[in-house]
Write a protein that holds these residues in place. Structure first.
Motif, PDB file in Angstrom:
ATOM      1  N   LYS A   1      -2.388   1.870 -11.402  1.00  7.03           N
ATOM      2  CA  LYS A   1      -1.423   0.854 -10.969  1.00  7.03           C
ATOM      3  C   LYS A   1      -1.287  -0.211 -12.057  1.00  7.03           C
ATOM      4  O   LYS A   1      -2.200  -0.998 -12.297  1.00  7.03           O
TER       5      LYS A   1
ATOM      6  N   TYR B   1      -8.569  -1.103  -7.408  1.00 11.06           N
ATOM      7  CA  TYR B   1      -7.178  -0.753  -7.093  1.00 11.06           C
ATOM      8  C   TYR B   1      -6.426  -0.368  -8.363  1.00 11.06           C
ATOM      9  O   TYR B   1      -5.667   0.613  -8.391  1.00 11.06           O
TER      10      TYR B   1
ATOM     11  N   GLU C   1      -5.766   3.074  -4.820  1.00 13.59           N
ATOM     12  CA  GLU C   1      -6.056   3.051  -3.384  1.00 13.59           C
ATOM     13  C   GLU C   1      -5.694   1.679  -2.818  1.00 13.59           C
ATOM     14  O   GLU C   1      -6.310   0.673  -3.156  1.00 13.59           O
ATOM     15  N   THR C   2      -4.704   1.660  -1.923  1.00  8.36           N
ATOM     16  CA  THR C   2      -4.184   0.380  -1.421  1.00  8.36           C
ATOM     17  C   THR C   2      -5.196  -0.374  -0.576  1.00  8.36           C
ATOM     18  O   THR C   2      -5.073  -1.587  -0.398  1.00  8.36           O
ATOM     19  N   ASP C   3      -6.215   0.331  -0.052  1.00  9.57           N
ATOM     20  CA  ASP C   3      -7.248  -0.370   0.709  1.00  9.57           C
ATOM     21  C   ASP C   3      -7.903  -1.455  -0.137  1.00  9.57           C
ATOM     22  O   ASP C   3      -8.240  -2.535   0.363  1.00  9.57           O
TER      23      ASP C   3
ATOM     24  N   LEU D   1      -6.528  -3.160  -2.658  1.00  7.39           N
ATOM     25  CA  LEU D   1      -5.595  -4.283  -2.792  1.00  7.39           C
ATOM     26  C   LEU D   1      -5.569  -5.093  -1.501  1.00  7.39           C
ATOM     27  O   LEU D   1      -5.605  -6.327  -1.529  1.00  7.39           O
ATOM     28  N   ASN D   2      -5.511  -4.417  -0.362  1.00 11.64           N
ATOM     29  CA  ASN D   2      -5.468  -5.116   0.920  1.00 11.64           C
ATOM     30  C   ASN D   2      -6.731  -5.931   1.158  1.00 11.64           C
ATOM     31  O   ASN D   2      -6.679  -7.032   1.723  1.00 11.64           O
TER      32      ASN D   2
ATOM     33  N   TYR E   1      -0.092  -8.435  -9.599  1.00  7.37           N
ATOM     34  CA  TYR E   1       0.350  -7.236  -8.892  1.00  7.37           C
ATOM     35  C   TYR E   1       1.532  -7.485  -7.963  1.00  7.37           C
ATOM     36  O   TYR E   1       2.338  -6.588  -7.727  1.00  7.37           O
ATOM     37  N   THR E   2       1.640  -8.694  -7.410  1.00  7.32           N
ATOM     38  CA  THR E   2       2.649  -8.933  -6.377  1.00  7.32           C
ATOM     39  C   THR E   2       3.761  -9.875  -6.807  1.00  7.32           C
ATOM     40  O   THR E   2       4.866  -9.809  -6.258  1.00  7.32           O
TER      41      THR E   2
END
Length: 921
Positions: A30, A330, A335-337, A339-340, A399-400
């Protein structure tokens, strides 16, 4: 034999390094959508940031690498440097550095960053020297030990006889290698016991190994490679990572999890970095093993109640670094877990655990969620925490692109990081940034403190440049309005920011170099900009009326040399209430938190200290004055008046008992008392009336989770009442007291309304001197037996309860752990109570039933018994959330299946109420 052993180790190391060279680094899964510019692409110009960067550099230049390396050499039995020159290993830094290297890794990171910023060759020479020496230590240990022959770098010290001091790191390494995890609690006065929620994160591995301090060393070596390109640093780093995998490879998952009860920093980040450098999945496997599932799993789910239960009452900086590590995971797994987990952890901490400064924690702890008012003390806001939260915020923005992360960076940088360094002294950094009204900042001494926050302080002021500008493939995002120059080398684009912000509302960007490519510049529109923001390009206005605060103003064009963007960003005064407690507030001017100056009376000769708690655990320097309050609930611009824009100096307009208090930015407070939190006189609470019934609430508790003083029967025969605990709002059955005035002088009794012959009084141990820490609260059996009467005084908010005979003593809530003690009166936050009148007495019980009730937790079962018969049971999590209601039907014992680990159990019996805490084994 020694030569043979050394040859063997060297040969092994060669194989490892060859494998590292053969395996190429890998690209992230990512990519960062909005990466920050590199430190050598941003140059600071005159500003508060540049002042502190330069001041930090002067200090770093005075530090001696050999005094840091002494511990590593001694632990390997080495008495020369890599050139064969004799070294005196007894010449080393003291303080925390002596006990396990709390600052060396940060020092190496800081000088590596400063080299990137300045290009100073002298710094590069120091960096290269350190790496050469670490490499030599790794490959030439004199002492015979398997870990020393596997690349470990150990900073715990040895004594003069070359025997390992306790803590015994070699024993610990051998135990881990053999699948054994021995934990011990650190001896301190935080009362770490198996039933205390602080227990978990104040574990140490029995021999003293701290992955937390190892993480710092790893990061320093990584940064030497990252910022200077020193390939040997990469080899040293990877060899050290190999040892971490080797020494823990025989641990089961359960044992690994147990090991993580000790503070472990961001080891998941470091081992993911090793994976990124090599592509070797071994490192990623071990990185994930260093994820503490008990706190990360709730953050993946995102349920704030679950997160609060897992995070509350833990050691804050034992948690924060691993959530930057999950961002790194991440990046290289997708794996989005992960990031979350980072996003939800950040959300929880900033919304429920943070101060106006952007800092968090009280005495290193995340306290109960939404209890910020209770945490405003002289030990608020550990600086290391903010250092790590800024890493998370910056990473999440990359990232966001979400402006909330830029907003946090601005708040934390201006109001904690700038405020954490004393620009009048070299090497002076805060550990805690005191928020206690009337107290002062404690700074480190430069060469014999070396706290963890000294180390992060070295870094903080070296890397301001990475928070100002961000970019996409072609566009630029401006997140901070700081005087600086951006040089985007890859795009042949250069731009200067000319401003005196926040001392001026005018900001000018001038294009110094451009290849003519169409490019958008996004200007952050801060949420605090209540009066708007005007923008012109070469004198022509840009439409901004359709842009919302908390977003970005986009300007796109083919930029030419000498193009100008001019901004007017009006700064206004505004108030921010304490989360969960609307009666207390801070005052900002734009992004800047303002502090009211309260003089220097009764301060120590110097605010520099060797120990981080030298001035926080004593009453010697308590503020003796009357803290000012605002006389009415005015708008911010009616509270203060700007008197000098060049220094952001204000004076108060409506404060009592004195007016005209001088306010300045918190970051410019150095050697004087101050306050950043204020109250209004009309919010002090009601004075109790004789004969009426009240709940006595601790003023430090939040509106959502008030804590009330409760009655407790500790002996069924004597039936007397003690005031030794506070309980949450739902336990109203034992929270009612009655006030009885003795005369017109304001002296009164606090009695049990159901047993009015029992009243609260104070017992004080007396001798040559009054023993502060041994004072306790008792209740006498009859009203006529009370020895000490209570007088009522108004304080800043609520009331303090002073002993009538010994007015230097006041009731004090100690450590927020449900114990009340009588302490010498300092009119502090812990000594403020509010009387709330009770009109509905439904369900009131006069006594508790603690003697007949027993609760034990084992193997997922709560075993509850009472010879009095159990009428009803309620189960609560530490957060206060009720999770079960059980009818007892007057049985004498019940078994309740549960899935959690720690509960508060409330049992109603024929004789009264019992509240028990239970940790499941």
């Amino acid at each position: 034999m020694q030569a043979s052993r050394s040859f063997k180790v060297f040969g092994c190391a060669v194989v490892l390094m060859m494998s590292h060279l053969q395996v190429q680094s890998i690209n992230p899964v990512k990519d960062k959508m909005y990466p920050a510019f590199e430190l050598d692409e941003v140059s600071l110009l005159d500003s508060e940031f540049k002042l502190r960067q330069d001041h930090d550099l002067k200090y770093l230049e005075t530090l001696d690498p050999d005094m840091y390396l002494a511990h590593f050499r001694r632990n390997a039995g080495i008495t020369t440097n890599s050139k064969g020159e004799a070294i005196n290993n007894k010449n080393h830094y003291h303080g925390w550095e002596y006990g396990g290297s709390s600052t060396f890794g940060h020092y190496l990171s800081a000088i590596s960053m400063m080299y990137k910023v300045t290009g100073d060759v002298a710094l590069l020479e120091k960096i290269n020297y350190i790496i050469d020496e670490l490499d030599y230590i790794q490959h030439n240990p004199v002492y015979s030990d398997e870990s020393l022959n596997k690349g470990v770098l150990v900073a715990f010290d040895r004594d003069d006889q070359d025997k390992v001091k306790e803590p015994n790191f070699l024993r610990t390494f051998d135990e881990l290698r053999n699948g054994i995890v021995n934990l011990t609690t650190r001896s301190d006065d935080r009362n770490a016991t198996a039933t205390n929620p602080y227990y978990k994160t104040f574990y140490w591995l029995s021999g003293g190994l701290s992955w937390y301090t190892n993480h710092k060393i790893y990061a320093g070596i990584r940064d030497a490679y990252r910022y200077t390109g020193n390939e040997k640093a990469k080899d040293v780093f990877l060899y050290f990572c190999d040892w971490a995998c080797w020494v823990t490879e025989n641990l089961t998952d359960e044992q690994f999890g147990k090991m993580l009860y000790s503070e472990h920093g961001g080891m998941n980040e470091m081992l993911t970095e090793a994976y990124a450098m090599t592509g070797d999945t071994k490192y990623l496997t071990y990185a994930k093993k260093f994820n503490e599932s008990e706190t990360i799993s709730p953050c993946i789910d995102g349920n704030m109640t679950r997160i609060a239960t897992a995070i509350s009452n833990t050691h804050a900086n034992a948690q924060i670094p691993q959530f930057y590590g999950t961002l790194k995971e991440y990046e290289y797994t997708g794996e989005t877990d992960f990031l979350n987990a980072s996003k939800n952890f950040f959300k929880y901490v900033t919304e429920q655990q943070s101060f106006a400064t952007g800092g968090n924690s009280e005495w290193e702890q995340f306290r109960t969620a939404n209890s910020i008012n209770a945490q405003i003390t002289r030990r608020s806001g550990e600086s290391c925490n903010t250092y790590n939260m800024l890493k998370i915020a910056k990473g999440l923005f990359e990232y966001t692109g979400d402006e909330i992360y830029a907003d946090y960076c601005e708040r934390a940088l201006y109001n904690h990081i700038l405020a954490s360094i004393n620009t009048n002294e070299l090497g002076a950094f805060t550990y805690f940034l005191s928020l206690e009204p009337g107290y002062f900042k404690t700074f480190s001494r430069p060469y014999d403190a070396h706290w963890c926050c000294v180390g992060t302080g070295m870094e903080n002021h070296a890397k301001y440049g990475e928070f100002i500008y961000f970019h996409t493939d072609k566009d630029i995002y401006v997140n901070l309005y700081v005087a600086s120059e951006l040089n985007w080398k890859d795009k042949s684009f250069k731009m200067t920011t000319e401003t005196k912000f926040p001392y001026s509302e005018n900001i000018t960007y001038q294009i110094k170099e451009s290849d003519g490519t169409s490019r958008a510049i996004y200007l952050r529109y801060p949420d605090w900009a209540e009066k708007g923001m005007t923008v012109t390009v070469n004198g022509q206005p840009i439409e901004t009326s359709n842009v919302q605060r908390g977003s970005y103003i986009k300007i796109e064009r083919n930029w030419a040399v000498n193009d100008k963007i001019e901004i007017v960003l009006p700064l206004t005064l505004w108030k921010e209430a304490v989360p969960g407690y609307s009666k207390r507030f801070a005052i900002f001017y734009g992004p800047v938190l303002l502090a009211g100056k309260l003089g220097t009376a009764n301060m120590p000769e110097s605010v520099l200290a060797g120990g981080e708690n030298d001035y926080t655990k004593t009453t010697t320097y308590d503020y003796k004055g009357t803290l000012p309050v605002f006389t009415s609930n005015l708008a911010a611009d009616k509270c203060l008046e700007l008197t000098d824009a060049s220094t952001l100096t204000f004076k108060s307009l409506a404060t009592a008992p004195q007016n005209g208090i001088e306010f300045v930015p918190l970051y410019n407070i150095m050697n004087e008392r101050y306050s950043v939190y204020w109250t209004v006189s009309t919010d002090m609470g009601i004075a109790p009336e004789s004969g009426k019934k009240y709940r006595i609430r601790w003023a430090g508790s939040s509106d959502d989770s008030p804590l009330y003083m409760t009655l407790k029967r500790t002996d069924n025969e004597k039936k007397y009442i003690s005031a030794e605990e506070l309980t949450s709002a739902d336990s109203k059955d034992v929270q009612v007291w009655q006030i009885e005035y003795l005369d017109d002088s304001g002296v009164f009794k606090i009695v049990n309304p159901q047993q009015t012959d029992s009243c609260m009084s104070v017992y004080v141990y007396r001798g040559a001197a009054v023993a502060r820490d041994s004072s306790v609260i008792y209740t006498k059996f009859k009203a006529t037996d009370y020895l000490y009467r209570w007088s009522l005084i108004q304080n800043n908010e609520g009331f303090s309860l002073l002993n009538y005979k010994y007015p230097e003593f006041a009731m004090d809530l100690f450590n927020y752990d449900q114990r009340i003690h009588t302490y010498e009166s300092n009119k502090g936050d812990n000594q403020r109570f509010i009387f709330e009148e009770v009109t509905d007495e439904t369900g009131i019980y006069s006594v508790r039933d603690d003697k007949s009730v027993n609760v034990v937790g084992k193997n997922g079962i709560l075993y509850v018994s009472s010879m009095s018969g159990i009428r009803h049971i309620e189960l609560f999590l530490l957060s206060g959330q009720k999770v079960q209601d059980i009818s007892g039907n007057d049985q004498t014992s019940l078994q309740i299946p549960v899935s959690g680990q720690f509960y508060i159990v409330r049992i109603m019996t024929e004789q009264g109420i019992a509240v028990k805490k239970c940790l499941l084994r």
